[in-house]
Scaffold this motif. Structure first.
Motif, short mmCIF file in Angstrom:
data_model
loop_
_atom_site.label_atom_id
_atom_site.label_comp_id
_atom_site.label_asym_id
_atom_site.label_seq_id
_atom_site.Cartn_x
_atom_site.Cartn_y
_atom_site.Cartn_z
N ALA A 1 18.43 -2.54 8.07
CA ALA A 1 18.38 -3.98 8.32
C ALA A 1 17.02 -4.37 8.90
CB ALA A 1 19.50 -4.38 9.27
N ILE A 2 16.50 -3.57 9.83
CA ILE A 2 15.18 -3.84 10.40
C ILE A 2 14.09 -3.72 9.34
CG2 ILE A 2 13.46 -2.98 12.04
CD1 ILE A 2 15.80 -2.12 13.85
N SER A 3 14.21 -2.71 8.48
CA SER A 3 13.22 -2.52 7.42
C SER A 3 13.19 -3.69 6.46
CB SER A 3 13.53 -1.22 6.66
OG SER A 3 13.47 -0.10 7.51
N LEU A 4 14.36 -4.23 6.15
CA LEU A 4 14.41 -5.41 5.28
C LEU A 4 13.76 -6.61 5.95
CD1 LEU A 4 18.00 -5.12 3.76
CD2 LEU A 4 15.87 -5.26 2.47
N THR A 5 13.99 -6.76 7.25
CA THR A 5 13.40 -7.87 7.99
C THR A 5 11.88 -7.77 8.04
OG1 THR A 5 15.39 -8.00 9.37
CG2 THR A 5 13.42 -9.11 10.18
N SER B 1 9.94 -6.12 5.89
CA SER B 1 9.43 -5.59 4.61
C SER B 1 8.05 -6.14 4.25
CB SER B 1 10.42 -5.89 3.48
OG SER B 1 10.64 -7.29 3.38
N CYS B 2 7.75 -7.38 4.62
CA CYS B 2 6.43 -7.94 4.32
C CYS B 2 5.33 -7.19 5.06
CB CYS B 2 6.39 -9.43 4.68
SG CYS B 2 7.32 -10.48 3.54
N VAL B 3 5.64 -6.71 6.26
CA VAL B 3 4.66 -5.93 7.03
C VAL B 3 4.54 -4.52 6.47
CG1 VAL B 3 4.08 -5.02 9.31
CG2 VAL B 3 5.12 -7.29 9.08
N ILE B 4 5.68 -3.91 6.15
CA ILE B 4 5.68 -2.54 5.62
C ILE B 4 5.02 -2.49 4.24
CG2 ILE B 4 7.16 -0.62 4.91
CD1 ILE B 4 9.21 -1.59 6.97
N ALA B 5 5.10 -3.57 3.48
CA ALA B 5 4.56 -3.59 2.12
C ALA B 5 3.05 -3.55 2.06
CB ALA B 5 5.06 -4.82 1.37
N THR B 6 2.36 -3.77 3.19
CA THR B 6 0.91 -3.69 3.19
C THR B 6 0.48 -2.24 3.15
OG1 THR B 6 0.80 -3.64 5.61
CG2 THR B 6 0.77 -5.81 4.56
#
Length: 483
Positions: free
Chosen positions: A58-62, A64-69
């Motif tokens: 759930a945290i990863s989905l929230t 995801s825009c940061v992780i996608a960099t």
């Protein structure tokens, strides 16, 4: 298999295999190395880890825009590898429910990080390659675990510490190899700050994916089948029935599944679209639960059939998530996170039901599992619901063929270069392939028809053909070969 001809394939198979082998050592209850540790409140380690995993997803989905960099992906991967290394000392020397709970949290972090990173990488592969990579990687991980198990406690200890690091390193190495060869890589350079309109586009595309009927039904089926599958493990852990060497059951079933898939891929007419395999899931799991109900939970064959049926559906569903993402131009990371969350929610529900079932008989629990399977196969995800997935795969195949097929003008130039045609002969060759007459070519090039016929003769000689039709066939074969 085409994948076996690529030099990078061992790194990919081994890399994701390292992750699965580590998960068999650290994430199962009971574990061959750590036994059956309990977390806060006397909750089994695997049940607590599933709860933490759902929270991490759930945290990863929230985020995801940061992780996608570009930086976010590396940080996310490093976080998973470091957390995986820290699990072993906490479980071996923690000695308390609090320490075991922290270890479960770290296990969930590692599981979410490595799984999502690898699936985001595999999902960018061509149609059919994702499924092959998944199944073979599962099999490699199972074999690595079994080899470590035969090596004894010290080998398992070393593997539990080293495997997360090896998996992360293999992912980075594989991604860079693919990027150098011109393919889509996980760690391609991106801006560190995603644009607002791009983020909005991703939000829209992921909503389209999750709201589509095929994806929604497949996700619900994944929850149901995961529930039935984990119910089996919870029943064994709670002592409802004797499960000999339970940590061996799943790896052995995965090796069997990998062998069956390899045979299927060798003889199937179109291994890239394995939708006929979906039909084996419900009969396998249903019959397995029936055998467990009849035998009081002591049927190894029943246990194996439940596991193989579920694992088959899992890899097929993950493969179709990739197809749906391609069709909707959506985010692989977010879609895979949703798929993994569906699996984890189902497993959490199954573990909870099985562990807290108390005095409920094994037969009752097995019948409950069989009922879930039957409802899923007849109401949630039927044969008719698979038809849209076939259509999506067909569309993806057409799109990939179009993208990979070189531009005709490029192919014409390459064919002319291979045949060593002169500049003027190449010009005549272009007109011939376009179906133009010698008089038309002579007029366009401002030369005599006899000159054009001389160029045509030279072209035939160099291309080793005797007519225009043979020349066109030779070019079509060349174009297809280089596609």
């Amino acid at each position: 298999m085409r994948l076996l001809e690529e030099g990078v394939f061992p790194v990919r198979f081994l890399g994701f295999g390292f992750f699965w082998a580590w998960l068999f050592i650290a994430g199962l209850s009971p574990s061959p190395l750590f036994g059956s540790p309990l977390c806060l409140g006397g909750i089994p380690f695997e049940l607590f880890e599933l709860l933490m995993r759902c929270a991490m997803l759930a945290i990863s989905l929230t985020l995801s825009c940061v992780i996608a960099t570009d930086r976010g992906k590396y940080c996310f991967l490093v976080l998973g590898a470091v957390a995986g290394i820290a699990v072993t000392p906490l479980l071996l020397w923690g000695g308390s429910e609090a320490a075991h709970s922290v270890a479960a949290l770290l296990t969930a972090m590692t599981e979410v990080s490595l799984f999502l990173m690898w699936l985001s990488f595999f999902g960018a592969m061509r149609l059919g390659d994702t499924l092959t990579l998944l199944v073979i990687s599962y099999g490699v991980g199972a074999l690595l675990f079994l080899v470590a198990l035969m090596g004894g406690e010290r080998t398992l200890l070393g593997a539990s510490i080293v495997f997360p690091l090896l998996s992360a390193a293999a992912l980075v190495f594989s991604s860079r190899l693919i990027s150098r060869r011109g393919g889509t890589a996980l760690f391609d350079n991106e801006s560190t700050e995603p644009l607002k309109d791009e983020a909005l586009s991703e939000e829209t595309s992921i909503r389209n994916v999750t709201k589509s009927i095929p994806a929604l039904k497949m996700t619900l089926a994944l929850v149901c089948y995961s529930l039935a599958f984990s119910l089996l493990a919870a029943m064994a852990f709670s002592g409802s029935f004797a499960l000999p060497a339970s940590y061996l059951a799943e790896p052995v079933c995965i090796v069997v599944l990998a062998g069956v898939y390899i045979l299927y891929a060798q003889f199937a007419k179109d291994a890239a679209k394995p939708y006929v395999l979906y039909r084996a899931v419900a009969p396998s799991m249903g019959l397995g639960f029936a055998l467990l109900a009849i035998s009081g939970g002591e049927s190894i064959a029943g246990e194996g059939m439940v596991m193989i049926g579920y694992l088959l559906f899992e890899v097929l569903a993950l493969n179709d998530y990739c197809n749906i993402v391609k069709a909707n131009d959506a985010s692989l990371f977010r879609t895979m996170a949703i798929g993994r969350l569906a699996i984890s929610v189902g497993m959490l529900a199954g573990w909870t039901a099985g562990f807290f079932s108390g005095s409920v008989s094994v037969a009752t629990l097995a019948v409950f599992g069989m009922t879930i399977v039957l409802i899923t196969a007849t109401l949630v995800f039927t044969d008719r619901d698979r038809m849209p997935l076939v259509s999506i795969a067909d569309d993806r195949a057409i799109s990939e063929d179009r993208d990979l097929r070189p531009d005709k003008s490029t192919a014409l130039a390459s064919f002319a270069a291979e045949c060593k045609l002169s500049k003027r002969e190449t010009e005549v060759f272009d007109y011939l392939i376009a179906g133009r007459t010698t008089s038309y070519v002579a007029e366009r090039l401002f030369v005599a028809e006899s000159t054009v016929r001389a160029h045509v003769y030279n072209i035939y000689q160099k291309a080793n053909v005797h007519s225009r039709m043979e020349l066109m066939d030779a070019f079509d074969a060349f174009w297809a070969k280089h596609s």
